[in-house]
Every structure is written in C-alpha cells, then in structure tokens.
Design a protein around this motif. Sequence first.
Motif: not given
Length: 120
Positions: A101-119
């Motif tokens: 959350c370096t810029d205020g909003a989270a950038r990544y969601l991690h589940t099921n051994c995978r990373v999903h970037p914010r789009s």
Amino acid sequence: MRRSRDQSSAVTIPDLPAPDPTLHLDLARYEGVYERPGTRYEVSADGGRLCLTLVLDPMHAEFLQKPDRISYEFLPVSQTHFLMPPADPLEDTQTVAIYDCTDGAARYLHTNCRVHPRSG
C-alpha cells in the motif's frame, strides 16, 4: 533427506490464525479489481466488511457448474492478511494477503499461491 519412521518426526500443520475483530482497517485501500489472465477478483466494502468476488468466465463457470460470480467474506487477521471462509461446504478456508500500500491503495492480492496485480 532421510526421515525416521517413528511418529515423533511426523509433520504437523499449524492451525489457521484467528481473525482479529479489534482491527480498524481503512477498507478503501483494499477495494479494487485484481487480475491476471484467466482470473479476476473484485474486492469491495459492504457494511464495514471486506468482500471478495471471484469472477469466472462463462465457459469456466459452466465447466465447474458454478455461478459466474462467487462472493466470499474476508475476516481480517492483520493489516495485510485475511481468512476467506468457503462459499461451498466442499471447500476449505483460504488465506489471502492484500499488500503493498505504498501509494495508499493496495497493489497486490495473493491467494492460491498466485499474485494478482491491481488493475482497477
């Protein structure tokens, strides 16, 4: 690596962490769309709680015999980690991390051994 055959060397899996109802989270920082090819998650706040919606493409949903949108509730464990109870009795509770959350909003969601970037 060689292991002993006695029961004292059995691997144990720790219990899941307990949700922390005292956490006060800024829910807006987690809200958004997180995706990678073939997978889309929508995180939203509803009544002071975070919810995740898994969006399946129609062919995938039909194959799994599931609806094209499946919603889950997030139970906070920390500022970045959540438990996601199952929506189906045949599923297990999962852990989810939403972070960076370096810029205020989270950038990544991690589940099921995978990373999903914010789009979005």
